[in-house]
Design a protein around this motif. Structure first.
Motif, PDB file in Angstrom:
ATOM      1  N   PRO A  29       0.667  11.174  -1.724  1.00  0.00           N
ATOM      2  CA  PRO A  29      -0.450  10.982  -2.666  1.00  0.00           C
ATOM      3  C   PRO A  29      -0.409   9.657  -3.409  1.00  0.00           C
ATOM      4  O   PRO A  29      -1.449   9.149  -3.812  1.00  0.00           O
ATOM      5  N   VAL A  30       0.773   9.088  -3.615  1.00  0.00           N
ATOM      6  CA  VAL A  30       0.859   7.836  -4.367  1.00  0.00           C
ATOM      7  C   VAL A  30       0.188   6.699  -3.607  1.00  0.00           C
ATOM      8  O   VAL A  30      -0.512   5.868  -4.183  1.00  0.00           O
ATOM      9  N   LEU A  31       0.388   6.667  -2.298  1.00  0.00           N
ATOM     10  CA  LEU A  31      -0.157   5.590  -1.465  1.00  0.00           C
ATOM     11  C   LEU A  31      -1.409   6.050  -0.715  1.00  0.00           C
ATOM     12  O   LEU A  31      -1.701   5.560   0.369  1.00  0.00           O
ATOM     13  N   ARG A  32      -2.152   6.959  -1.301  1.00  0.00           N
ATOM     14  CA  ARG A  32      -3.328   7.535  -0.656  1.00  0.00           C
ATOM     15  C   ARG A  32      -4.357   6.471  -0.281  1.00  0.00           C
ATOM     16  O   ARG A  32      -4.857   6.444   0.848  1.00  0.00           O
ATOM     17  N   ASN A  90      -8.855  -2.698   0.318  1.00  0.00           N
ATOM     18  CA  ASN A  90      -7.880  -3.775   0.482  1.00  0.00           C
ATOM     19  C   ASN A  90      -7.164  -4.088  -0.822  1.00  0.00           C
ATOM     20  O   ASN A  90      -6.065  -4.655  -0.811  1.00  0.00           O
ATOM     21  N   TYR A  91      -7.779  -3.751  -1.946  1.00  0.00           N
ATOM     22  CA  TYR A  91      -7.102  -3.944  -3.233  1.00  0.00           C
ATOM     23  C   TYR A  91      -5.805  -3.144  -3.282  1.00  0.00           C
ATOM     24  O   TYR A  91      -4.817  -3.574  -3.896  1.00  0.00           O
ATOM     25  N   ALA A  92      -5.770  -1.975  -2.640  1.00  0.00           N
ATOM     26  CA  ALA A  92      -4.591  -1.114  -2.667  1.00  0.00           C
ATOM     27  C   ALA A  92      -3.534  -1.578  -1.676  1.00  0.00           C
ATOM     28  O   ALA A  92      -2.356  -1.251  -1.818  1.00  0.00           O
ATOM     29  N   ARG A  93      -3.939  -2.353  -0.657  1.00  0.00           N
ATOM     30  CA  ARG A  93      -2.986  -2.821   0.358  1.00  0.00           C
ATOM     31  C   ARG A  93      -2.480  -4.225   0.084  1.00  0.00           C
ATOM     32  O   ARG A  93      -1.627  -4.735   0.820  1.00  0.00           O
ATOM     33  N   PHE A  94      -2.981  -4.879  -0.932  1.00  0.00           N
ATOM     34  CA  PHE A  94      -2.685  -6.280  -1.183  1.00  0.00           C
ATOM     35  C   PHE A  94      -1.177  -6.545  -1.279  1.00  0.00           C
ATOM     36  O   PHE A  94      -0.605  -7.337  -0.518  1.00  0.00           O
ATOM     37  N   LEU A  95      -0.498  -5.882  -2.191  1.00  0.00           N
ATOM     38  CA  LEU A  95       0.923  -6.149  -2.425  1.00  0.00           C
ATOM     39  C   LEU A  95       1.813  -5.723  -1.256  1.00  0.00           C
ATOM     40  O   LEU A  95       2.663  -6.506  -0.819  1.00  0.00           O
ATOM     41  N   PRO A  96       1.663  -4.506  -0.717  1.00  0.00           N
ATOM     42  CA  PRO A  96       2.492  -4.169   0.452  1.00  0.00           C
ATOM     43  C   PRO A  96       2.192  -5.037   1.669  1.00  0.00           C
ATOM     44  O   PRO A  96       3.098  -5.329   2.460  1.00  0.00           O
ATOM     45  N   TRP A  97       0.941  -5.467   1.838  1.00  0.00           N
ATOM     46  CA  TRP A  97       0.605  -6.355   2.956  1.00  0.00           C
ATOM     47  C   TRP A  97       1.314  -7.695   2.795  1.00  0.00           C
ATOM     48  O   TRP A  97       1.850  -8.248   3.775  1.00  0.00           O
ATOM     49  N   VAL A  98       1.335  -8.232   1.583  1.00  0.00           N
ATOM     50  CA  VAL A  98       2.017  -9.505   1.341  1.00  0.00           C
ATOM     51  C   VAL A  98       3.506  -9.374   1.644  1.00  0.00           C
ATOM     52  O   VAL A  98       4.121 -10.274   2.238  1.00  0.00           O
ATOM     53  N   SER A 118      -3.611   0.803 -10.866  1.00  0.00           N
ATOM     54  CA  SER A 118      -3.046   1.916 -10.109  1.00  0.00           C
ATOM     55  C   SER A 118      -2.330   1.416  -8.861  1.00  0.00           C
ATOM     56  O   SER A 118      -1.236   1.892  -8.528  1.00  0.00           O
ATOM     57  N   SER A 119      -2.916   0.440  -8.158  1.00  0.00           N
ATOM     58  CA  SER A 119      -2.282  -0.076  -6.940  1.00  0.00           C
ATOM     59  C   SER A 119      -0.987  -0.813  -7.260  1.00  0.00           C
ATOM     60  O   SER A 119      -0.010  -0.727  -6.498  1.00  0.00           O
ATOM     61  N   ALA A 120      -0.962  -1.547  -8.388  1.00  0.00           N
ATOM     62  CA  ALA A 120       0.262  -2.247  -8.778  1.00  0.00           C
ATOM     63  C   ALA A 120       1.372  -1.258  -9.129  1.00  0.00           C
ATOM     64  O   ALA A 120       2.534  -1.449  -8.747  1.00  0.00           O
ATOM     65  N   LEU A 121       1.023  -0.195  -9.834  1.00  0.00           N
ATOM     66  CA  LEU A 121       2.011   0.829 -10.177  1.00  0.00           C
ATOM     67  C   LEU A 121       2.504   1.565  -8.935  1.00  0.00           C
ATOM     68  O   LEU A 121       3.687   1.902  -8.820  1.00  0.00           O
ATOM     69  N   ALA A 122       1.613   1.818  -7.991  1.00  0.00           N
ATOM     70  CA  ALA A 122       2.013   2.481  -6.743  1.00  0.00           C
ATOM     71  C   ALA A 122       2.989   1.610  -5.971  1.00  0.00           C
ATOM     72  O   ALA A 122       3.981   2.101  -5.410  1.00  0.00           O
ATOM     73  N   HIS A 123       2.731   0.317  -5.929  1.00  0.00           N
ATOM     74  CA  HIS A 123       3.649  -0.597  -5.236  1.00  0.00           C
ATOM     75  C   HIS A 123       4.999  -0.649  -5.946  1.00  0.00           C
ATOM     76  O   HIS A 123       6.058  -0.669  -5.292  1.00  0.00           O
ATOM     77  N   TYR A 124       4.968  -0.677  -7.269  1.00  0.00           N
ATOM     78  CA  TYR A 124       6.219  -0.708  -8.040  1.00  0.00           C
ATOM     79  C   TYR A 124       7.049   0.547  -7.795  1.00  0.00           C
ATOM     80  O   TYR A 124       8.280   0.476  -7.663  1.00  0.00           O
ATOM     81  N   SER A 125       6.380   1.680  -7.696  1.00  0.00           N
ATOM     82  CA  SER A 125       7.096   2.949  -7.546  1.00  0.00           C
ATOM     83  C   SER A 125       7.634   3.169  -6.145  1.00  0.00           C
ATOM     84  O   SER A 125       8.444   4.075  -5.921  1.00  0.00           O
ATOM     85  N   ILE A 153      -1.358   7.766  -9.852  1.00  0.00           N
ATOM     86  CA  ILE A 153      -2.224   8.821  -9.313  1.00  0.00           C
ATOM     87  C   ILE A 153      -3.333   9.163 -10.300  1.00  0.00           C
ATOM     88  O   ILE A 153      -4.509   9.308  -9.931  1.00  0.00           O
ATOM     89  N   VAL A 154      -2.968   9.290 -11.586  1.00  0.00           N
ATOM     90  CA  VAL A 154      -3.959   9.626 -12.618  1.00  0.00           C
ATOM     91  C   VAL A 154      -5.017   8.532 -12.717  1.00  0.00           C
ATOM     92  O   VAL A 154      -6.224   8.807 -12.762  1.00  0.00           O
ATOM     93  N   LEU A 155      -4.592   7.266 -12.775  1.00  0.00           N
ATOM     94  CA  LEU A 155      -5.542   6.156 -12.878  1.00  0.00           C
ATOM     95  C   LEU A 155      -6.456   6.083 -11.661  1.00  0.00           C
ATOM     96  O   LEU A 155      -7.653   5.814 -11.790  1.00  0.00           O
ATOM     97  N   ARG A 156      -5.891   6.318 -10.480  1.00  0.00           N
ATOM     98  CA  ARG A 156      -6.696   6.244  -9.260  1.00  0.00           C
ATOM     99  C   ARG A 156      -7.772   7.317  -9.247  1.00  0.00           C
ATOM    100  O   ARG A 156      -8.943   7.038  -8.961  1.00  0.00           O
ATOM    101  N   ARG A 157      -7.410   8.536  -9.559  1.00  0.00           N
ATOM    102  CA  ARG A 157      -8.377   9.629  -9.530  1.00  0.00           C
ATOM    103  C   ARG A 157      -9.427   9.471 -10.627  1.00  0.00           C
ATOM    104  O   ARG A 157     -10.615   9.712 -10.393  1.00  0.00           O
ATOM    105  N   LEU A 158      -8.988   9.075 -11.809  1.00  0.00           N
ATOM    106  CA  LEU A 158      -9.943   8.879 -12.899  1.00  0.00           C
ATOM    107  C   LEU A 158     -10.869   7.708 -12.606  1.00  0.00           C
ATOM    108  O   LEU A 158     -12.078   7.768 -12.879  1.00  0.00           O
TER     109      LEU A 158
END
Length: 575
Positions: A304-307, A317-325, A450-457, A483-488
């Protein structure tokens, strides 16, 4: 059935009693029916003679006209709605269908639409980030001289719509880069990813329809007769609020993202059947016979974190930016090490002499070796690796600036158009547009955070004896907040999408034609007044503001699109 009919008739009668006829109200005010105080000119200044009043204070408006809306007149509604409908609703709905999707889950495609309409800021940010990433990777890899560098740029750039998984252990990635047997792997994957979301007759027709319809609306607003009864239903403000969609759709068509989830996974999985890995023997073996994993693959069901990272529509692509780099950086380090050794004319097998050729290309015999030799060939000195990746903040800043510019130029233009439409000031219509822009920006902030926190975690503190990752308390907390920020954020985007469509429709059913809205109470407060009759000076001022607003929205949209055109398809090194 009878009861429902009675309720409907009762509701209709209530609306009829609550409706306001402003023409009758101003005549009664001028006749002195409600006294001689409260009449104003169109700038809110009290008039000496009540019979000269063209506007009334908000208090007198409530007293003379009531708090209800103007009466619903079908003829006016049908004319204005059909005209504005053809000018913004149908063209923009058709244009929305040209946005790139490609998820296997239909719900992800629906959410992608809601995210685009609910947060143009997020849509523009993901597009700008994709363009910047493509330009960055081309410049970064072009400094290297080694076989398949050009292919690596094309592959990694085209896989921005997928969650890439890189395994650099066990000589997998080193073998993929170094061994000449893997040249077919690189060439085939480039070929399989050659398809694109590009121009079609449907997309060109939709773009032309939107452009021509909006231009006709603008021309009609400046050349047609301005009637106070339909002043706020000319569709110009409505068209401006949706104008961001035009550069976004054209921009994605220029980029040509690879977002068909099934096709992407199939391409990578099938090409990995051609991958070779170095062994302890002289000749390499097919990777699928030696290893259970591959150097480059695509993640599946990461939790769920990397949903959002799993969703292939390019707005994610905003959610894939950091792991893609991070993935690109892993591949770049191996290519960099191999290119460094090749420039020194070092063969993978130290006992093999370097073969010099006029073309300067690295010969296959200089690229063969055992597992240990291949690993040693690309072994790099330890670097202080950043968790975020190289130059991510500069690209984030530029993409954010462009996204905010596009959002607030189109939203701001719509606000200006209704702001300077008498009564001048912040009212219900302009306030609704400001709320839309603000919600768009808030959704963008929430989802990017949310994407930055997911990458950090997603970075375990250590691996236990059973190869299970152990995460710190800070990582687990970041994951939960993500997860909370993404859903909200998605919920707010859906609400905002419904809100803007509903707001635009309500303009044509006279919902905003009431004392509170027409008096611009939100901005003027206790000095609020309602302009009922226009004077020649109002029209010239209003048209000047309209012209400035159109230049703002159109100019910034063209500027954004011109920037995309300039940075897309960067030059690639010769193979």
């Amino acid at each position: 059935m009878n009861r429902a009919l009675l309720i409907l008739l009762s509701f209709t009668a209530t609306l009829a009693r609550a409706s306001v006829d402003f023409a009758t109200c101003i005549n009664q005010v001028r006749n002195g029916t409600f006294g001689h105080v409260g009449g104003t000119d169109n700038k809110g200044n009290p008039v000496q003679n009540i019979s000269d009043a063209t506007a009334v204070t908000y208090d007198l408006c409530l007293k003379a006209c009531g708090a209800g809306a103007a009466p619903f007149v079908w003829n006016i509604f049908s004319q204005q709605f059909s005209k504005s409908n053809s000018a913004w609703l149908l063209p923009f709905l058709a244009l929305m269908a040209q946005l790139p999707f490609g998820a296997t889950d239909k719900l992800d495609n629906v959410v992608a639409v809601l995210l685009s309409v609910g947060s143009p800021t997020l849509a523009a940010y993901s597009l700008a980030l994709t363009v910047l990433n493509g330009h960055w990777i081309a410049r970064r890899f072009s400094q290297l001289s080694y076989p398949n560098v050009r292919y690596a740029i094309q592959i990694l750039s085209r896989l921005q719509q997928t969650p890439i998984r890189i395994i650099s252990d066990d000589a997998l990635l080193a073998s993929l880069v170094v061994l000449p047997e893997n040249d077919k792997w690189w060439a085939k994957l480039v070929h399989d990813l050659e398809y694109t979301h590009t121009w079609t007759i449907s997309s060109v027709a939709s773009i032309l329809w939107v452009t021509v319809a909006f231009l006709f609306t603008v021309v009609d607003s400046f050349t047609g007769t301005i009637d106070s009864s339909t002043l706020n239903a000319n569709g110009q403000g409505v068209g401006s609020i949706y104008l961001w969609l035009l550069p976004i759709v054209i921009g994605w068509l220029l980029v040509g993202p690879k977002c068909d989830s099934f096709r992407l996974h199939h391409a990578v999985e099938s090409v990995n059947e051609l991958a070779f890995v170095a062994t302890d023997k002289e000749r390499p073996s097919p990777a699928q016979e030696v290893e259970v994993e591959f150097a480059i693959s695509l993640k599946r069901h990461s939790g769920p974190v990397l949903r959002d990272e799993q969703c292939s529509p390019p707005i994610y692509n905003y959610a894939r930016f950091l792991p893609w780099v991070q993935a690109v950086n892993e591949v770049f380090d191996v290519f960099e090490a191999a290119a460094y050794r090749a420039n020194k004319h070092d063969s993978v097998d130290p006992e093999v002499l370097w073969q010099h050729v006029r073309s300067g290309k690295v010969q296959p015999n200089n690229r063969r070796g055992t597992r240990i030799q291949v690993e040693e060939y690309v072994r790099r000195r330890e670097k202080n690796r950043s968790r975020w990746g190289p130059q991510v903040f500069s690209r984030f800043f530029v993409a954010s600036l462009l996204a905010l510019m596009l959002t607030w130029s189109t939203t701001g233009a719509a606000v200006i158009i209704v702001w300077f439409t008498p009564t001048v000031g912040l009212g219900c219509r302009s306030g609704a547009y400001v709320l839309y822009g603000a919600m768009s920006t808030i959704v963008w902030v929430m989802l990017v955070t949310s994407s930055a926190l997911a990458h950090y975690s997603d970075h375990p503190t250590f691996i236990d004896e059973d190869d299970q990752p152990i995460y710190s308390t800070a990582s687990r907390l970041a994951a939960n907040i993500s997860i909370v920020l993404r859903r909200l954020g998605k919920l707010l985007a859906a609400v905002n999408a419904v809100w803007i469509v509903l707001t635009c429709i309500l303009q044509f059913v006279s919902f905003f034609d009431r004392c509170y809205c027409d008096s611009s109470v939100l901005g003027l407060g206790r000095f609020a007044y309602n302009v009922i009759d226009l004077v020649p000076g109002d029209i010239s001022t209003m048209k000047t503001a309209w012209g400035g607003a159109i230049l703002l929205a159109g100019g910034c949209s063209l500027l954004f699109l011109g920037w995309v055109k300039m940075f897309v398809d960067p030059p690639l090194p010769a193979e």
